[in-house]
Design a protein around this motif. Structure first.
Motif, PDB file in Angstrom:
ATOM      1  N   MET A 116      -1.715 -83.820  20.813  1.00 31.83           N
ATOM      2  CA  MET A 116      -2.110 -83.758  21.863  1.00 31.83           C
ATOM      3  C   MET A 116      -2.685 -85.452  21.734  1.00 31.83           C
ATOM      4  N   ASP A 117      -3.370 -86.370  22.766  1.00 34.11           N
ATOM      5  CA  ASP A 117      -3.841 -87.407  22.551  1.00 34.11           C
ATOM      6  C   ASP A 117      -4.792 -88.203  22.271  1.00 34.11           C
ATOM      7  N   VAL A 118      -5.497 -89.530  22.591  1.00 32.17           N
ATOM      8  CA  VAL A 118      -6.887 -89.117  21.789  1.00 32.17           C
ATOM      9  C   VAL A 118      -7.839 -88.628  22.152  1.00 32.17           C
ATOM     10  N   PHE A 119      -7.779 -89.172  23.612  1.00 27.16           N
ATOM     11  CA  PHE A 119      -8.823 -88.515  24.342  1.00 27.16           C
ATOM     12  C   PHE A 119      -8.706 -86.799  23.774  1.00 27.16           C
ATOM     13  N   GLY A 120      -7.969 -86.114  24.213  1.00 30.52           N
ATOM     14  CA  GLY A 120      -7.794 -84.635  24.105  1.00 30.52           C
ATOM     15  C   GLY A 120      -8.263 -83.818  23.101  1.00 30.52           C
ATOM     16  N   VAL A 121      -8.320 -84.971  21.238  1.00 25.73           N
ATOM     17  CA  VAL A 121      -8.931 -84.491  19.995  1.00 25.73           C
ATOM     18  C   VAL A 121     -10.767 -85.475  20.009  1.00 25.73           C
ATOM     19  N   ALA A 122     -10.446 -86.462  20.915  1.00 19.14           N
ATOM     20  CA  ALA A 122     -12.019 -86.592  20.603  1.00 19.14           C
ATOM     21  C   ALA A 122     -12.682 -86.028  22.035  1.00 19.14           C
ATOM     22  N   LEU A 123     -12.241 -85.320  22.913  1.00 19.28           N
ATOM     23  CA  LEU A 123     -13.199 -83.617  23.885  1.00 19.28           C
ATOM     24  C   LEU A 123     -13.115 -82.753  23.192  1.00 19.28           C
ATOM     25  N   ARG A 124     -12.051 -82.738  22.399  1.00 20.91           N
ATOM     26  CA  ARG A 124     -12.522 -81.207  21.547  1.00 20.91           C
ATOM     27  C   ARG A 124     -13.587 -81.547  20.342  1.00 20.91           C
ATOM     28  N   MET A 125     -13.298 -82.888  19.474  1.00 24.76           N
ATOM     29  CA  MET A 125     -14.548 -83.335  19.152  1.00 24.76           C
ATOM     30  C   MET A 125     -15.669 -82.664  18.858  1.00 24.76           C
ATOM     31  N   LEU A 126     -16.130 -83.498  20.361  1.00 23.45           N
ATOM     32  CA  LEU A 126     -17.241 -83.223  20.972  1.00 23.45           C
ATOM     33  C   LEU A 126     -17.729 -81.537  21.603  1.00 23.45           C
ATOM     34  N   GLU A 127     -16.678 -80.817  21.505  1.00 18.20           N
ATOM     35  CA  GLU A 127     -16.962 -80.037  22.781  1.00 18.20           C
ATOM     36  C   GLU A 127     -16.961 -78.717  21.246  1.00 18.20           C
ATOM     37  N   GLN A 128     -17.486 -79.600  20.007  1.00 16.24           N
ATOM     38  CA  GLN A 128     -17.274 -78.814  18.345  1.00 16.24           C
ATOM     39  C   GLN A 128     -19.007 -79.478  18.008  1.00 16.24           C
ATOM     40  N   VAL A 129     -19.332 -80.558  18.044  1.00 17.23           N
ATOM     41  CA  VAL A 129     -20.508 -80.859  18.441  1.00 17.23           C
ATOM     42  C   VAL A 129     -20.900 -80.158  19.089  1.00 17.23           C
ATOM     43  N   ALA A 130     -21.184 -80.205  20.089  1.00 12.66           N
ATOM     44  CA  ALA A 130     -22.015 -79.164  20.733  1.00 12.66           C
ATOM     45  C   ALA A 130     -21.997 -78.227  20.646  1.00 12.66           C
ATOM     46  N   THR A 131     -21.425 -77.183  20.314  1.00  9.07           N
ATOM     47  CA  THR A 131     -21.091 -76.340  19.908  1.00  9.07           C
ATOM     48  C   THR A 131     -22.320 -75.802  18.634  1.00  9.07           C
ATOM     49  N   VAL A 132     -22.334 -76.269  17.608  1.00  7.83           N
ATOM     50  CA  VAL A 132     -23.049 -76.495  17.283  1.00  7.83           C
ATOM     51  C   VAL A 132     -24.310 -76.708  17.172  1.00  7.83           C
ATOM     52  N   LEU A 133     -24.557 -77.820  18.072  1.00  5.59           N
ATOM     53  CA  LEU A 133     -25.936 -78.305  18.882  1.00  5.59           C
ATOM     54  C   LEU A 133     -26.377 -77.171  19.262  1.00  5.59           C
ATOM     55  N   ILE A 134     -25.656 -76.421  19.892  1.00  7.94           N
ATOM     56  CA  ILE A 134     -25.920 -75.068  20.394  1.00  7.94           C
ATOM     57  C   ILE A 134     -26.481 -73.928  19.976  1.00  7.94           C
ATOM     58  N   GLY A 135     -25.932 -73.596  18.963  1.00  5.12           N
ATOM     59  CA  GLY A 135     -25.847 -72.573  17.467  1.00  5.12           C
ATOM     60  C   GLY A 135     -27.529 -72.611  17.251  1.00  5.12           C
ATOM     61  N   TYR A 136     -27.762 -74.802  16.432  1.00  2.24           N
ATOM     62  CA  TYR A 136     -29.130 -74.338  16.264  1.00  2.24           C
ATOM     63  C   TYR A 136     -30.165 -74.447  17.215  1.00  2.24           C
ATOM     64  N   SER A 137     -29.564 -74.618  18.283  1.00  7.46           N
ATOM     65  CA  SER A 137     -31.260 -74.745  19.459  1.00  7.46           C
ATOM     66  C   SER A 137     -31.290 -72.969  19.463  1.00  7.46           C
ATOM     67  N   VAL A 138     -30.476 -72.243  19.482  1.00  3.96           N
ATOM     68  CA  VAL A 138     -30.564 -70.644  19.871  1.00  3.96           C
ATOM     69  C   VAL A 138     -31.420 -70.689  18.297  1.00  3.96           C
ATOM     70  N   GLY A 139     -31.030 -70.729  17.325  1.00  2.00           N
ATOM     71  CA  GLY A 139     -31.488 -70.386  16.221  1.00  2.00           C
ATOM     72  C   GLY A 139     -33.032 -71.113  15.416  1.00  2.00           C
ATOM     73  N   SER A 140     -33.333 -72.047  16.066  1.00  2.38           N
ATOM     74  CA  SER A 140     -34.684 -72.374  16.763  1.00  2.38           C
ATOM     75  C   SER A 140     -35.285 -71.734  17.561  1.00  2.38           C
ATOM     76  N   VAL A 141     -35.102 -71.410  17.982  1.00  2.00           N
ATOM     77  CA  VAL A 141     -35.662 -70.315  19.398  1.00  2.00           C
ATOM     78  C   VAL A 141     -36.006 -69.197  18.474  1.00  2.00           C
ATOM     79  N   ALA A 142     -35.593 -69.024  18.332  1.00  2.00           N
ATOM     80  CA  ALA A 142     -35.316 -67.646  17.178  1.00  2.00           C
ATOM     81  C   ALA A 142     -36.701 -67.917  16.384  1.00  2.00           C
ATOM     82  N   LEU A 143     -36.913 -68.844  15.715  1.00  2.00           N
ATOM     83  CA  LEU A 143     -37.585 -68.986  14.321  1.00  2.00           C
ATOM     84  C   LEU A 143     -39.128 -69.739  15.259  1.00  2.00           C
ATOM     85  N   LEU A 144     -38.906 -69.770  16.366  1.00  2.70           N
ATOM     86  CA  LEU A 144     -40.213 -70.660  17.085  1.00  2.70           C
ATOM     87  C   LEU A 144     -40.888 -69.416  17.881  1.00  2.70           C
ATOM     88  N   LEU A 145     -40.169 -68.192  18.408  1.00  2.00           N
ATOM     89  CA  LEU A 145     -41.315 -66.614  18.563  1.00  2.00           C
ATOM     90  C   LEU A 145     -41.129 -65.784  17.223  1.00  2.00           C
TER      91      LEU A 145
END
Length: 108
Positions: A1-30
């Motif tokens: 896998m090239d450097v671009f593919g590794v960076a893209l995969r890492m960004l997707e993992q960070v985005a997934t963590v942030l998505i989980g955080y925002s969905v959890g925040s919605v539950a707490l705000l409700l």
């Protein structure tokens, strides 16, 4: 896998963590909206718009997760586009009722 593919995969993992955080925040705000902020002076339309806003944002985030996890085409989904059109007026209706509670629903 090239450097671009590794960076893209890492960004997707960070985005997934942030998505989980925002969905959890919605539950707490409700939970907070129905317990601690139940006594705040707010009309029914503004309260319903706040709930619609939170649920709409959570569903948008889950759609983004579906795009990362399964490769869903977001813009081809009518549900995704409908959520985009629901969130903006919900934001306006919620904050107009919160910032100007005495004015009521002037747009009607």
């Amino acid at each position: 896998m090239d450097v671009f593919g590794v960076a893209l995969r890492m960004l997707e993992q960070v985005a997934t963590v942030l998505i989980g955080y925002s969905v959890g925040s919605v539950a707490l705000l409700l939970i907070a909206a129905f317990t601690f902020y139940a006594t705040v002076e707010q009309d029914g339309l503004s309260r319903a718009a706040g709930v619609a806003l939170l649920i709409g944002l959570a569903l948008l985030q889950l759609a983004h997760w579906g795009h990362f996890a399964h490769g869903d085409d977001l813009f081809a989904s009518k549900t995704y586009v409908a959520l985009l059109y629901v969130v903006a007026p919900a934001f306006y209706l919620f904050f107009s009722g919160v910032l100007q509670p005495q004015a009521g629903a002037r747009w009607m």
